[in-house]
Scaffold this motif. Structure first.
Motif, PDB file in Angstrom:
ATOM      1  N   GLN A 106    -114.114  26.022-127.990  1.00  0.00           N
ATOM      2  CA  GLN A 106    -113.372  24.780-127.797  1.00  0.00           C
ATOM      3  C   GLN A 106    -112.157  24.715-128.728  1.00  0.00           C
ATOM      4  N   ARG A 109    -109.412  27.125-127.626  1.00  0.00           N
ATOM      5  CA  ARG A 109    -108.653  26.579-126.491  1.00  0.00           C
ATOM      6  C   ARG A 109    -107.694  25.480-126.941  1.00  0.00           C
ATOM      7  N   LYS A 113    -103.767  26.213-127.205  1.00  0.00           N
ATOM      8  CA  LYS A 113    -103.290  25.573-125.965  1.00  0.00           C
ATOM      9  C   LYS A 113    -103.590  26.457-124.750  1.00  0.00           C
ATOM     10  N   LEU A 114    -104.889  26.590-124.473  1.00  0.00           N
ATOM     11  CA  LEU A 114    -105.352  27.449-123.388  1.00  0.00           C
ATOM     12  C   LEU A 114    -106.076  26.626-122.331  1.00  0.00           C
ATOM     13  N   HIS A 115    -106.082  27.150-121.092  1.00  0.00           N
ATOM     14  CA  HIS A 115    -106.882  26.553-120.032  1.00  0.00           C
ATOM     15  C   HIS A 115    -108.358  26.862-120.292  1.00  0.00           C
ATOM     16  N   ASP A 116    -109.229  26.280-119.480  1.00  0.00           N
ATOM     17  CA  ASP A 116    -110.664  26.498-119.647  1.00  0.00           C
ATOM     18  C   ASP A 116    -111.049  27.969-119.505  1.00  0.00           C
ATOM     19  N   ASP A 117    -110.270  28.709-118.692  1.00  0.00           N
ATOM     20  CA  ASP A 117    -110.557  30.134-118.518  1.00  0.00           C
ATOM     21  C   ASP A 117    -109.814  30.991-119.549  1.00  0.00           C
ATOM     22  N   ARG A 119    -106.670  31.215-120.188  1.00  0.00           N
ATOM     23  CA  ARG A 119    -105.281  31.570-119.897  1.00  0.00           C
ATOM     24  C   ARG A 119    -104.341  30.630-120.650  1.00  0.00           C
ATOM     25  N   LYS A 121    -101.487  28.039-121.557  1.00  0.00           N
ATOM     26  CA  LYS A 121    -100.694  27.020-120.886  1.00  0.00           C
ATOM     27  C   LYS A 121     -99.217  27.303-121.147  1.00  0.00           C
ATOM     28  N   THR A 122     -98.355  26.531-120.494  1.00  0.00           N
ATOM     29  CA  THR A 122     -96.909  26.776-120.635  1.00  0.00           C
ATOM     30  C   THR A 122     -96.423  26.554-122.059  1.00  0.00           C
ATOM     31  N   SER A 124     -98.226  27.185-124.756  1.00  0.00           N
ATOM     32  CA  SER A 124     -99.050  27.980-125.660  1.00  0.00           C
ATOM     33  C   SER A 124     -98.197  28.987-126.435  1.00  0.00           C
ATOM     34  N   ALA A 129    -104.264  35.808-122.453  1.00  0.00           N
ATOM     35  CA  ALA A 129    -105.528  35.279-122.966  1.00  0.00           C
ATOM     36  C   ALA A 129    -105.994  36.095-124.169  1.00  0.00           C
TER      37      ALA A 129
END
Length: 204
Positions: A106, A109, A113-117, A119, A121-122, A124, A129
């Motif tokens: 958590q 992420r 600044k990552l998505h749940d998977d 990856r 974010k813009t 980040s 990943a």
């Protein structure tokens, strides 16, 4: 007489400067000499660009490592706080590893600044990943203790390499080894950056 002498020396100085300019420009009048000068200038410029790119990559590398290390430290610290209260009340350190891993993921992420998977974010700071090679809850009979691990980066490609990572802990600790991708200026390639972090825990 003084005016004539001064004029003579000024005229001589102008002729000297003119002669120097003529000698400097003489190779340019020769086709071969002009080509040599042009090649020398191009080589000098190429070397300067290479130095600039190398220096910039080193600067970016240091900034990436320092910033990522701080963010990773926070995630590892969050994981280390998940101890079993009942065991701690009896003076024993037992981690709730499932909760620790969930908190670590958590914080990674949120901080990066990552998505749940996982990856990016813009907004980040990462371009890909992150790869968590190790997240270990470490105890040892004696301290300080050095944890040594070998990890493989760019696995399955022609750039596959193995790196050794050593982390010294001074008590029960949570240790993370994470691989990040960093773009290299002027190459269009990425370079793996391997970062380790450890959070010690002391029962009071």
């Amino acid at each position: 007489m003084q005016a004539i002498t001064g004029s003579f020396f000024m005229e001589k100085a102008r002729r000297t400067e003119a002669d120097r300019l003529v000698r400097w420009l003489k190779p340019l009048r020769n086709e071969r000499g002009g080509v040599h000068l042009l090649l020398t200038a191009l080589l000098a410029m190429s070397f300067a660009v290479l130095l600039l790119a190398t220096g910039w990559n080193s600067l970016v590398h240091g900034h990436t490592v320092n910033k990522a290390k701080t963010l990773l430290d926070q995630a590892v610290r969050a994981a280390s706080l998940n101890i079993v209260p009942e065991q701690a009340a009896m003076g024993r350190l037992v981690w709730d590893e499932a909760a620790g891993r969930a908190d670590f993921a958590q914080y990674v992420r949120l901080n990066f600044k990552l998505h749940d998977d996982m990856r990016p974010k813009t907004n980040s700071p990462l371009t890909a990943a992150p790869i968590v090679h190790r997240l270990e809850f470490v105890t040892n009979p004696t301290y300080p203790y050095t944890l040594s691990r070998s990890i493989t980066v760019h696995s399955g490609t022609d750039r596959q390499t193995t790196r050794s990572v050593s982390v010294t802990v001074f008590g029960p600790s949570v240790v993370a080894i994470v691989e990040l991708e960093q773009r290299q200026l002027g190459t269009g390639r990425t370079e793996p950056v391997v970062i380790s972090s450890a959070a010690n825990v002391r029962l009071r």
